[in-house]
Design an enzyme around this catalytic site. Sequence first.
Site, PDB file in Angstrom:
ATOM      1  N   LYS A 240       5.250 -45.074  30.731  1.00  0.00           N
ATOM      2  CA  LYS A 240       5.277 -44.704  29.320  1.00  0.00           C
ATOM      3  C   LYS A 240       3.847 -44.661  28.769  1.00  0.00           C
ATOM      4  CE  LYS A 240       9.589 -47.203  28.191  1.00  0.00           C
ATOM      5  NZ  LYS A 240      10.418 -46.135  27.632  1.00  0.00           N
ATOM      6  N   ARG A 314      20.390 -47.432  32.732  1.00  0.00           N
ATOM      7  CA  ARG A 314      21.718 -47.035  33.208  1.00  0.00           C
ATOM      8  C   ARG A 314      21.941 -47.461  34.660  1.00  0.00           C
ATOM      9  NH1 ARG A 314      20.451 -41.006  31.707  1.00  0.00           N
ATOM     10  NH2 ARG A 314      19.215 -42.230  30.232  1.00  0.00           N
TER      11      ARG A 314
END
Length: 461
Positions: A240, A314
């Site tokens: 990021k 996830r």
Amino acid sequence: MPLEFAPNSADALDLHVIAKGEVEDWLAGQPDRVRNWVTAQGFDGALGASLVIPDANGHPEMALAGYGTPDARRRTRYVLAAAAVGLGRGTWRIASGLPAEDAEVEALGWLLAGYGFSKYADQTPKVGSLIAPEGVDAARIEVLAAAEARTRDLINIPTEHMGPADLEQAARDLAAEHGAKIDVTVGEDLLKNNFPMIHTVGRASASAPRLIDMRWGDSGPKLTLVGKGVCFDTGGLNLKPGSSMGLMKKDMGGAANVLGLAHAIMALGLPLQLRVLVPAVENSVSSNSFRPQDILTSRKGLTVEINNTDAEGRLVLADALALADEDKPDLVISMATLTGAARVAVGPDLAPYFATTPELANAVATAAVTAADPVWQMPFHDPYEKMIEPGIADLDNAPAGGFAGAITAALFLRRFVTDTPRYAHFDIYGWQPAAAPGRTKGGAMQGVRAILGALPELLDL
């Protein structure tokens, strides 16, 4: 201050709740001294306005809290909390003006106005104590306030002091408080016990990945809560940018919220069997980080192509959900700070959720209104299933194209809950970006009271 109601006391002062436009009617029954003081101070009943009225000797005698207009109240979740800060210390008793249908929410808002995150510096607000309004279940509201304070604290603590091992300890403390059983699978034991994706995501961190499994209750319907416990998310090899990494201590907000919900369920003694599963990891960068284009095999046997290591939440949830599904509970609920797409869709204040049955969706939506805990239903849109099927593996963890990111993430998770007909997933933000009445800037509890309110109907409690 403890988020508790004050005991009834002769020293408590009356607090009159007055809507905008109703001040003159209230003043008509007051002595000249009070009318003159209120008029001179310009109190008009605006939302958030407060005024302490002195007696003839200059000591506080009573106070007024502005309740605003109907339009202003629609825009503010906790109206009394807006006035509570201005009243300062003391003990207050609602004497008039608070609608009975608003009493529970406003009482909770008052307690939450007293929350401050003070682990590193004292941030305790100067809020007085409130005697529980008539007709309010004080014990229940105190439990809700304590659950929210716990949730906020867990999110607000930086990863330095809230890594996977610390999150485990927080779960152990909660289990000990309520007599729950807890089992934790750590490090290489995750591979031995078939939790390969939890291990893969967390293996690059100095703090070993783990799966926290807590159980409480031995009779009644089965409820399993699954919370994303990514204690910090660098993005992995798909690193990021710094601007996106700044709030990543909150990426365990799903875990914090299910632990807050678990506290409420156990403290209220709901007649059910509760299971809480938290995959606790840190998504770090090291020589053994998982890579783009890797293909992982999940606990359920489904293969997953990694097209972005920053879509790790996830993956850890999938192994935990597969375990939850094996137990065939009556209801599974997952909570996670999962996608930026959900924030784009509904912003930070709404908790978007997905539900596999209309009954489940409607129960949550109805309870959310009563609890002043705003949620918004999103669809498990079956035609988008093909977007998460890359061809080279069963599933794609980060479909290309940028469309429907929250929905495709939810569809991904649903693939791991095949034997439990009722499943809901909450894609929460877990953060209050700016202070509001009853809601300090920082970690936030979202969707928990809506879920709690829906459980009696969903599980026939």
